[in-house]
Scaffold this motif. Structure first.
Motif, PDB file in Angstrom:
ATOM      1  N   THR A 133      42.994  72.115 -42.663  1.00 54.86           N
ATOM      2  CA  THR A 133      41.567  72.380 -42.844  1.00 54.86           C
ATOM      3  C   THR A 133      41.310  73.386 -43.959  1.00 54.86           C
ATOM      4  N   SER A 134      40.041  73.472 -44.351  1.00 55.29           N
ATOM      5  CA  SER A 134      39.597  74.439 -45.356  1.00 55.29           C
ATOM      6  C   SER A 134      38.287  75.060 -44.889  1.00 55.29           C
ATOM      7  N   ARG A 135      37.793  76.038 -45.652  1.00 59.50           N
ATOM      8  CA  ARG A 135      36.525  76.685 -45.313  1.00 59.50           C
ATOM      9  C   ARG A 135      35.362  75.696 -45.323  1.00 59.50           C
ATOM     10  N   GLU A 136      35.531  74.591 -46.016  1.00 60.00           N
ATOM     11  CA  GLU A 136      34.473  73.583 -46.053  1.00 60.00           C
ATOM     12  C   GLU A 136      34.367  72.830 -44.733  1.00 60.00           C
TER      13      GLU A 136
ATOM     14  N   ILE B 290      38.821  77.693 -41.893  1.00 54.03           N
ATOM     15  CA  ILE B 290      37.791  76.876 -41.252  1.00 54.03           C
ATOM     16  C   ILE B 290      36.563  77.751 -41.017  1.00 54.03           C
ATOM     17  N   THR B 291      35.393  77.131 -40.918  1.00 53.53           N
ATOM     18  CA  THR B 291      34.161  77.834 -40.562  1.00 53.53           C
ATOM     19  C   THR B 291      33.862  77.574 -39.094  1.00 53.53           C
ATOM     20  N   ILE B 292      33.648  78.647 -38.338  1.00 50.51           N
ATOM     21  CA  ILE B 292      33.351  78.538 -36.912  1.00 50.51           C
ATOM     22  C   ILE B 292      31.836  78.520 -36.707  1.00 50.51           C
ATOM     23  N   PHE B 293      31.372  77.553 -35.926  1.00 52.31           N
ATOM     24  CA  PHE B 293      29.955  77.448 -35.561  1.00 52.31           C
ATOM     25  C   PHE B 293      29.903  77.396 -34.038  1.00 52.31           C
TER      26      PHE B 293
END
Length: 233
Positions: free
Chosen positions: A24-27, A58-61
């Motif tokens: 994964t990536s920040r996107e 990764i971006t956490i939501f």
């Protein structure tokens, strides 16, 4: 890509393994369906969890659960618009986002409404032994009115619902904790979600809270599994 999983309760080893496995990536975005376990005691322990998550690609939501503080009550959090809705974030951890209840987000081309919170069946144990418990764990009447007002604006039609607990009719009674007198459990949030579900035109409803994996009609209860948002890995 957008992925989704259930409660993590501050244990993020499986999130780390997931990121490694799928590169994964920040996107990429990982939705956590409440009880992320990031805002628990406000001390160094929370900070270490945030530092660890912020280091992952990764971006956490996350939506609000019941075993955690609401970010709006923590002075270090700010608000910003993200994908059409309001989220809470801290400048030090810009990739850890918490959804504001009642907000509608655009995720993967879909309209997604968030309705977090639930009642803690272990409330008395938590109070007795000084574990974390917060009186605003369930959505307030103000939050409920905001949600219903937003749904009115949308003509009671969305693509996806993200909630922590389930509508009452979908409770997985087979995994209820033994020794808990269900007649004393506050199910007002589940009853409210039931009324919402009866009226709402939706495609998919995701929730966590019950520490099980189960599908009933268009409702999916998640725990430790990872899925692609509205799809399959």
């Amino acid at each position: 890509m957008i992925y989704i999983t259930g409660d993590t309760h501050g244990r993020f080893e499986r999130v780390e393994r997931f990121c490694e496995r799928f590169g994964t990536s920040r996107e990429d975005i990982l939705i956590i369906l409440g009880d992320a376990g990031i805002n628990f005691n406000g001390g160094r322990h929370d900070q270490m969890k945030k530092e660890f998550l912020e280091s992952l690609p990764i971006t956490i939501f996350a939506i609000h659960g019941n075993h955690e503080q609401r970010p709006c009550t923590i002075g270090t959090y700010k608000e910003k618009m993200w994908r059409g809705g309001t989220v809470y974030y801290e400048e030090e951890y810009p990739d850890l986002l918490f959804a504001k209840d009642g907000e509608v987000f655009e995720l993967d081309g879909k309209k997604v409404i968030v309705m977090g919170g639930a009642y803690s069946v272990d409330k008395m144990v938590r109070l007795m032994y000084g574990y974390g418990w917060w009186p605003d764990e369930q959505p307030s009447e103000e939050i409920k009115k905001d949600v219903e007002r937003k749904l009115e604006e949308l003509g009671w039609k969305v693509d996806v619902v993200l909630s922590h607990t389930t509508p009452l009719k979908y409770e997985p009674v087979e995994v209820f904790l033994e020794g808990i007198d269900q007649s004393k459990v506050d199910k007002s949030t589940e009853a409210w979600l039931d009324r919402i579900e009866d009226r709402l035109d939706y495609g998919k409803w995701y929730c966590g809270h019950y520490h099980t994996e189960k599908k009933i009609d268009r409702v999916e209860i998640m725990f430790e599994n990872f899925d692609m948002f509205c799809g399959r890995i």
